[in-house]
Design a protein around this motif. Structure first.
Motif, PDB file in Angstrom:
ATOM      1  N   ARG A  18      61.130  55.790  81.187  1.00 33.43           N
ATOM      2  CA  ARG A  18      61.639  57.082  81.679  1.00 33.43           C
ATOM      3  C   ARG A  18      61.212  57.314  83.132  1.00 33.43           C
ATOM      4  NH1 ARG A  18      63.677  60.720  77.947  1.00 33.43           N
ATOM      5  NH2 ARG A  18      63.443  60.118  75.744  1.00 33.43           N
ATOM      6  N   GLU A  64      58.026  53.517  76.454  1.00 39.03           N
ATOM      7  CA  GLU A  64      59.128  54.471  76.637  1.00 39.03           C
ATOM      8  C   GLU A  64      58.822  55.422  77.789  1.00 39.03           C
ATOM      9  OE1 GLU A  64      61.828  57.840  74.274  1.00 39.03           O
ATOM     10  OE2 GLU A  64      60.483  56.509  73.143  1.00 39.03           O
ATOM     11  N   LEU A  96      68.347  56.757  76.138  1.00 35.46           N
ATOM     12  CA  LEU A  96      67.336  57.830  76.228  1.00 35.46           C
ATOM     13  C   LEU A  96      67.996  59.203  76.161  1.00 35.46           C
ATOM     14  CD1 LEU A  96      65.051  56.339  79.028  1.00 35.46           C
ATOM     15  CD2 LEU A  96      64.437  56.640  76.616  1.00 35.46           C
ATOM     16  N   TYR A 154      69.400  54.062  80.074  1.00 33.69           N
ATOM     17  CA  TYR A 154      69.434  55.487  80.425  1.00 33.69           C
ATOM     18  C   TYR A 154      70.250  56.268  79.405  1.00 33.69           C
ATOM     19  CZ  TYR A 154      70.201  59.781  83.058  1.00 33.69           C
ATOM     20  OH  TYR A 154      70.262  61.089  83.431  1.00 33.69           O
ATOM     21  N   ASP A 203      67.675  62.184  73.254  1.00 33.42           N
ATOM     22  CA  ASP A 203      67.299  63.574  73.543  1.00 33.42           C
ATOM     23  C   ASP A 203      68.340  64.544  72.996  1.00 33.42           C
ATOM     24  OD1 ASP A 203      65.064  62.656  74.825  1.00 33.42           O
ATOM     25  OD2 ASP A 203      65.899  62.831  76.840  1.00 33.42           O
ATOM     26  N   LEU A 224      66.714  51.195  71.649  1.00 29.25           N
ATOM     27  CA  LEU A 224      65.315  51.607  71.826  1.00 29.25           C
ATOM     28  C   LEU A 224      64.442  51.368  70.597  1.00 29.25           C
ATOM     29  CD1 LEU A 224      65.858  55.026  73.664  1.00 29.25           C
ATOM     30  CD2 LEU A 224      65.385  52.794  74.683  1.00 29.25           C
TER      31      LEU A 224
END
Length: 521
Positions: free
Chosen positions: A461, A457, A512, A509, A516, A442
């Protein structure tokens, strides 16, 4: 205490009771004595004063009107002074006092009103002296209780020797620190804690039908209201001496609360350091063992990690959660180390003989009782054979808790093994590995967003959240489908992952999700 009964008891004043008034009226505490000959003294007489009069007002008003004005002002009684011109107390005055229920006392011609004033002054001086002596003695007893380590219970024991009133001490975390003569339910303690959070805090709190209104004496430790000394009676039922004693005790309780807060701060720091030691791996295993021993936990025994957080609301933890978790394990006679983090509360405990899942469910219920408007969840890791093996169970427990937090509904308690999810696999990786993966996938996309204020981004998502459906994603983003296609093409160019291919979508995925997770650690 100054009262008509106390003055009548002084034989030198030669006082004679003509109308005693209702039961206890002569014993009612008086504020002071007030000499007046005004036909209507009500604007000047204070509530609680004894009125002294020679009856000169009789030329301007009736006895009934005069007595009514004294009653209206809140006077506690009348002392009528006989004179040569009035050698007998008028019958009209006697009858008016009887009808109004106001005590009437007669003083002989030979005794001046100044003698009554001097006697009242002597009684008040004696009262102040006795109160001061009592305060000093009580202060010595309270200081002794604190220095002996008797705590809040010792302070209440000193009070109960003087005053038979029900007392409870509750802190701002809704914990009951001590009680004598009364107990509060969890809901009532929460009501007190909510009251302490208000500015300014209330002087009385309604605790429901079984107790009613309780008087609050604030206890401040470090610049704020940290606890309350509650007398389970309304302030209207407390005498002046009781209020002064309770106010003094509240100041001494501030010392005890400050001490407890200092101890809790040290324990909290020690526990937080324990988590850092566990996460550091084998190189700090010896430190982990020593720290667990400090909390009474045997580092050579089998150990389990339980992580608690709230699933509902913006905050995953609240003040008092760590204390509630610790109190639960202590109530189960289990030694525990509890650490409060920004996202959760972690408990390290020796594996009990009983079923671990049932224990975790009971912990969840205890937390729910304390925080009735929140939904707590508990994540469990695998059992560690010793302190040296705690890192993986800690990661498992925290990740299981995070998964439960994100799920709407479902179980409140689950173990790492029960949750089949990519997050658990990611959770087994160290922070550096995860961050490298995130930056590799990313990094270029995020740099493009930063420099051009684009929303690539956010678009990615939304596209993944809508299962790759173009129309649904465009609607969610409020953009045209062609705009969405252009953005996705740019994402493919920057990341090298084609969102149309399943394996590339998985990479995006997971990147991301890993990002997080890194933020929440």
């Amino acid at each position: 205490m100054l009262s008509l009964a106390a003055l009548v008891g002084n034989r030198a004043l030669e006082l004679k009771v003509l109308v005693p008034g209702p039961t206890g009226a002569l014993d009612r505490e008086a504020l002071w004595v007030h000499n007046t000959e005004l036909p209507d003294p009500s604007p000047y007489v204070r509530a609680g004063e004894i009125v002294l009069t020679n009856g000169l007002w009789q030329h301007e008003t009736s006895a009934g009107a005069f007595v009514a004005s004294v009653r209206r002002a809140g006077g506690v009684g009348i002392v009528f002074g006989l004179r040569q011109e009035t050698p007998v107390t008028p019958d009209g005055l006697v009858e008016a006092c009887r009808q109004e229920g106001l005590p009437l006392v007669e003083i002989s011609i030979e005794v001046p009103f100044t003698a009554v004033t001097e006697a009242a002054s002597a009684i008040q001086a004696d009262r102040r002296r006795d109160a001061l002596v009592g305060m000093v003695r009580r202060g010595d007893a309270l200081a002794s209780a604190i220095s002996r380590g008797a705590g809040a219970s010792g302070v209440l024991a000193v009070l109960r020797k003087e005053h038979d009133v029900p007392l409870v001490v509750v802190d701002r975390m809704a914990r009951q620190l001590a009680s004598t003569g009364g107990e509060l339910s969890a809901e009532q303690r929460r009501t007190v804690a909510d009251g302490l959070a208000r500015h300014p805090p209330p002087l009385e709190i309604d605790l429901g039908a079984d107790i009613g209104r309780a008087t609050v004496f604030l206890v401040g430790a470090v610049g704020d209201t940290d606890a309350a000394l509650l007398c389970l009676r309304p302030v209207s039922r407390l005498g002046r001496a009781e209020q002064e004693a309770l106010d003094q005790a509240a100041r001494f309780l501030s010392l005890e609360v400050a001490k407890q807060q200092a101890i809790q701060a040290i324990e909290s720091r020690f526990a937080s350091e324990l988590l850092d030691m566990i996460q550091s791996g084998p190189q700090r295993a010896a430190e982990v063992a020593d720290r667990l021993r400090a909390f009474g936990v045997d580092p050579s025994a089998e150990l389990v990690v339980l992580t608690v957080a709230f699933a509902d609301g913006a905050e995953s933890t609240l003040p008092g959660l760590a204390e509630t978790v610790g109190e639960f394990f202590l109530s189960q006679s289990l030694a525990v180390a509890v650490a409060a983090g920004s996202q959760d509360v972690v408990a390290v405990v020796q594996r009990p003989r009983r079923d671990l899942g049932k224990l975790a469910s009971e912990l969840c219920s205890a937390v729910r009782t304390r925080f009735s408007d929140r939904r707590p969840v508990v994540g469990l890791g695998d059992t560690a054979s010793s302190a040296a093996e705690l890192r993986q169970p800690l990661v498992q427990s925290r990740e299981a808790c995070q998964v439960l937090r994100r799920r709407r509904g479902g179980p409140a308690v689950a173990s790492f093994r029960e949750l089949g999810t990519h997050r658990l696999l990611l959770g087994l990786q160290d922070a550096a590995t995860l961050q490298g993966f995130v930056d590799g996938v990313l990094g270029p996309l995020r740099e493009h967003d930063r420099l051009r204020d684009s929303e690539l981004e956010t678009t990615l998502r939304a596209f993944l959240a809508n299962d790759g459906q173009f129309a649904a994603t465009a609607t969610a983003l409020y953009v045209h489908v062609n705009t969405l296609r252009n953005r996705l093409a740019k994402i493919t160019e920057l990341t090298g992952r084609d969102v149309a291919r399943t394996e590339d979508r998985v990479d995006l995925y997971l990147a991301l999700e890993a990002g997080d997770m890194a933020k929440s650690r």
